[in-house]
Design a protein around this motif. Structure first.
Motif, PDB file in Angstrom:
ATOM      1  N   ASN A 125       6.122  15.743 132.847  1.00  0.00           N
ATOM      2  CA  ASN A 125       5.084  16.441 133.604  1.00  0.00           C
ATOM      3  C   ASN A 125       5.759  17.498 134.473  1.00  0.00           C
ATOM      4  OD1 ASN A 125       3.230  14.741 132.468  1.00  0.00           O
ATOM      5  ND2 ASN A 125       2.924  13.504 134.283  1.00  0.00           N
ATOM      6  N   TYR A 126       5.135  18.655 134.566  1.00  0.00           N
ATOM      7  CA  TYR A 126       5.683  19.765 135.336  1.00  0.00           C
ATOM      8  C   TYR A 126       4.545  20.375 136.139  1.00  0.00           C
ATOM      9  CZ  TYR A 126       8.443  23.895 136.404  1.00  0.00           C
ATOM     10  OH  TYR A 126       9.129  24.885 137.063  1.00  0.00           O
ATOM     11  N   PHE A 127       4.445  20.038 137.404  1.00  0.00           N
ATOM     12  CA  PHE A 127       3.336  20.458 138.258  1.00  0.00           C
ATOM     13  C   PHE A 127       2.009  20.094 137.578  1.00  0.00           C
ATOM     14  CE2 PHE A 127       6.895  23.077 139.741  1.00  0.00           C
ATOM     15  CZ  PHE A 127       6.923  22.691 141.058  1.00  0.00           C
ATOM     16  N   ASP A 128       1.181  21.087 137.234  1.00  0.00           N
ATOM     17  CA  ASP A 128      -0.125  20.797 136.626  1.00  0.00           C
ATOM     18  C   ASP A 128      -0.051  20.662 135.109  1.00  0.00           C
ATOM     19  OD1 ASP A 128      -1.305  20.945 139.120  1.00  0.00           O
ATOM     20  OD2 ASP A 128      -1.812  23.057 138.927  1.00  0.00           O
ATOM     21  N   HIS A 129       1.146  20.653 134.544  1.00  0.00           N
ATOM     22  CA  HIS A 129       1.317  20.630 133.085  1.00  0.00           C
ATOM     23  C   HIS A 129       1.781  19.247 132.645  1.00  0.00           C
ATOM     24  CE1 HIS A 129       0.740  24.910 133.350  1.00  0.00           C
ATOM     25  NE2 HIS A 129       1.626  24.910 134.330  1.00  0.00           N
ATOM     26  N   ILE A 180       2.259  21.978 124.603  1.00  0.00           N
ATOM     27  CA  ILE A 180       2.989  23.001 123.849  1.00  0.00           C
ATOM     28  C   ILE A 180       3.089  24.264 124.710  1.00  0.00           C
ATOM     29  CG2 ILE A 180       3.025  24.438 121.774  1.00  0.00           C
ATOM     30  CD1 ILE A 180       3.561  21.466 121.243  1.00  0.00           C
ATOM     31  N   ILE A 181       4.314  24.745 124.880  1.00  0.00           N
ATOM     32  CA  ILE A 181       4.572  25.948 125.665  1.00  0.00           C
ATOM     33  C   ILE A 181       5.279  26.974 124.779  1.00  0.00           C
ATOM     34  CG2 ILE A 181       4.709  24.648 127.831  1.00  0.00           C
ATOM     35  CD1 ILE A 181       7.773  24.900 127.665  1.00  0.00           C
ATOM     36  N   GLU A 182       5.385  28.191 125.271  1.00  0.00           N
ATOM     37  CA  GLU A 182       6.090  29.255 124.552  1.00  0.00           C
ATOM     38  C   GLU A 182       7.337  29.633 125.340  1.00  0.00           C
ATOM     39  OE1 GLU A 182       5.280  33.725 122.747  1.00  0.00           O
ATOM     40  OE2 GLU A 182       3.736  32.746 123.936  1.00  0.00           O
ATOM     41  N   VAL A 183       8.494  29.586 124.670  1.00  0.00           N
ATOM     42  CA  VAL A 183       9.752  29.985 125.308  1.00  0.00           C
ATOM     43  C   VAL A 183       9.921  31.483 125.100  1.00  0.00           C
ATOM     44  CG1 VAL A 183      12.247  29.635 125.365  1.00  0.00           C
ATOM     45  CG2 VAL A 183      10.741  27.704 124.850  1.00  0.00           C
ATOM     46  N   LEU A 184       9.938  32.243 126.199  1.00  0.00           N
ATOM     47  CA  LEU A 184       9.966  33.701 126.114  1.00  0.00           C
ATOM     48  C   LEU A 184      11.381  34.265 126.084  1.00  0.00           C
ATOM     49  CD1 LEU A 184       7.072  34.443 128.616  1.00  0.00           C
ATOM     50  CD2 LEU A 184       6.951  34.306 126.123  1.00  0.00           C
ATOM     51  N   LYS A 205       6.091  30.325 129.014  1.00  0.00           N
ATOM     52  CA  LYS A 205       4.666  30.527 129.280  1.00  0.00           C
ATOM     53  C   LYS A 205       3.934  29.255 128.884  1.00  0.00           C
ATOM     54  CE  LYS A 205       1.938  33.380 126.910  1.00  0.00           C
ATOM     55  NZ  LYS A 205       1.386  34.662 126.454  1.00  0.00           N
ATOM     56  N   PHE A 206       3.150  28.722 129.816  1.00  0.00           N
ATOM     57  CA  PHE A 206       2.383  27.509 129.568  1.00  0.00           C
ATOM     58  C   PHE A 206       1.067  27.841 128.869  1.00  0.00           C
ATOM     59  CE2 PHE A 206       5.100  26.593 133.221  1.00  0.00           C
ATOM     60  CZ  PHE A 206       5.720  25.430 132.798  1.00  0.00           C
ATOM     61  N   ALA A 207       0.381  26.816 128.379  1.00  0.00           N
ATOM     62  CA  ALA A 207      -0.863  26.991 127.613  1.00  0.00           C
ATOM     63  C   ALA A 207      -1.930  27.752 128.405  1.00  0.00           C
ATOM     64  CB  ALA A 207      -1.393  25.633 127.172  1.00  0.00           C
ATOM     65  N   ASN A 208      -1.960  27.586 129.731  1.00  0.00           N
ATOM     66  CA  ASN A 208      -2.977  28.260 130.541  1.00  0.00           C
ATOM     67  C   ASN A 208      -2.567  29.674 130.945  1.00  0.00           C
ATOM     68  OD1 ASN A 208      -1.053  27.797 132.480  1.00  0.00           O
ATOM     69  ND2 ASN A 208      -2.378  26.684 133.876  1.00  0.00           N
ATOM     70  N   GLY A 209      -1.419  30.155 130.452  1.00  0.00           N
ATOM     71  CA  GLY A 209      -0.985  31.519 130.722  1.00  0.00           C
ATOM     72  C   GLY A 209      -0.013  31.654 131.878  1.00  0.00           C
ATOM     73  N   GLU A 210       0.185  30.589 132.661  1.00  0.00           N
ATOM     74  CA  GLU A 210       1.163  30.636 133.752  1.00  0.00           C
ATOM     75  C   GLU A 210       2.571  30.747 133.177  1.00  0.00           C
ATOM     76  OE1 GLU A 210       0.877  27.235 136.288  1.00  0.00           O
ATOM     77  OE2 GLU A 210      -1.241  27.573 136.723  1.00  0.00           O
ATOM     78  N   THR A 211       3.468  31.403 133.917  1.00  0.00           N
ATOM     79  CA  THR A 211       4.862  31.490 133.504  1.00  0.00           C
ATOM     80  C   THR A 211       5.753  30.914 134.600  1.00  0.00           C
ATOM     81  OG1 THR A 211       5.023  33.732 134.381  1.00  0.00           O
ATOM     82  CG2 THR A 211       4.518  33.515 132.035  1.00  0.00           C
ATOM     83  N   ASP A 212       6.929  30.453 134.198  1.00  0.00           N
ATOM     84  CA  ASP A 212       7.895  29.917 135.155  1.00  0.00           C
ATOM     85  C   ASP A 212       9.253  29.855 134.468  1.00  0.00           C
ATOM     86  OD1 ASP A 212       8.948  28.898 137.481  1.00  0.00           O
ATOM     87  OD2 ASP A 212       7.610  27.169 137.578  1.00  0.00           O
ATOM     88  N   VAL A 213      10.276  29.586 135.243  1.00  0.00           N
ATOM     89  CA  VAL A 213      11.622  29.388 134.709  1.00  0.00           C
ATOM     90  C   VAL A 213      11.944  27.910 134.854  1.00  0.00           C
ATOM     91  CG1 VAL A 213      14.060  29.974 134.957  1.00  0.00           C
ATOM     92  CG2 VAL A 213      12.329  31.728 135.307  1.00  0.00           C
ATOM     93  N   ILE A 214      12.221  27.257 133.719  1.00  0.00           N
ATOM     94  CA  ILE A 214      12.506  25.820 133.729  1.00  0.00           C
ATOM     95  C   ILE A 214      13.808  25.547 132.972  1.00  0.00           C
ATOM     96  CG2 ILE A 214      10.058  25.233 133.906  1.00  0.00           C
ATOM     97  CD1 ILE A 214      10.095  24.397 130.987  1.00  0.00           C
TER      98      ILE A 214
END
Length: 50
Positions: A9-13, A18-22, A33-42
């Motif tokens: 689990n990552y915050f609200d995810h 399934i996420i996209e690695v940019l 980029k997460f499924a809801n369109g949010e982006t972050d560095v993990i």
């Protein structure tokens, strides 16, 4: 770029989302980029490529 699945689990995810690695940001960190369109560095340990 590439699809990946969260390993935890990552915050609200949720584990298994399934996420996209940019792009690689160096030092084991990836811009994603997460499924809801949010982006972050993990960290690489947080996801598995699918």
């Amino acid at each position: 770029m590439k699809n990946a699945k969260l390993n935890r689990n990552y915050f609200d995810h949720q584990n298994g989302e399934i996420i996209e690695v940019l792009e690689f940001r160096g030092n084991g960190r990836y811009y994603v980029k997460f499924a809801n369109g949010e982006t972050d560095v993990i960290g690489k340990s947080s996801f598995t490529l699918v």
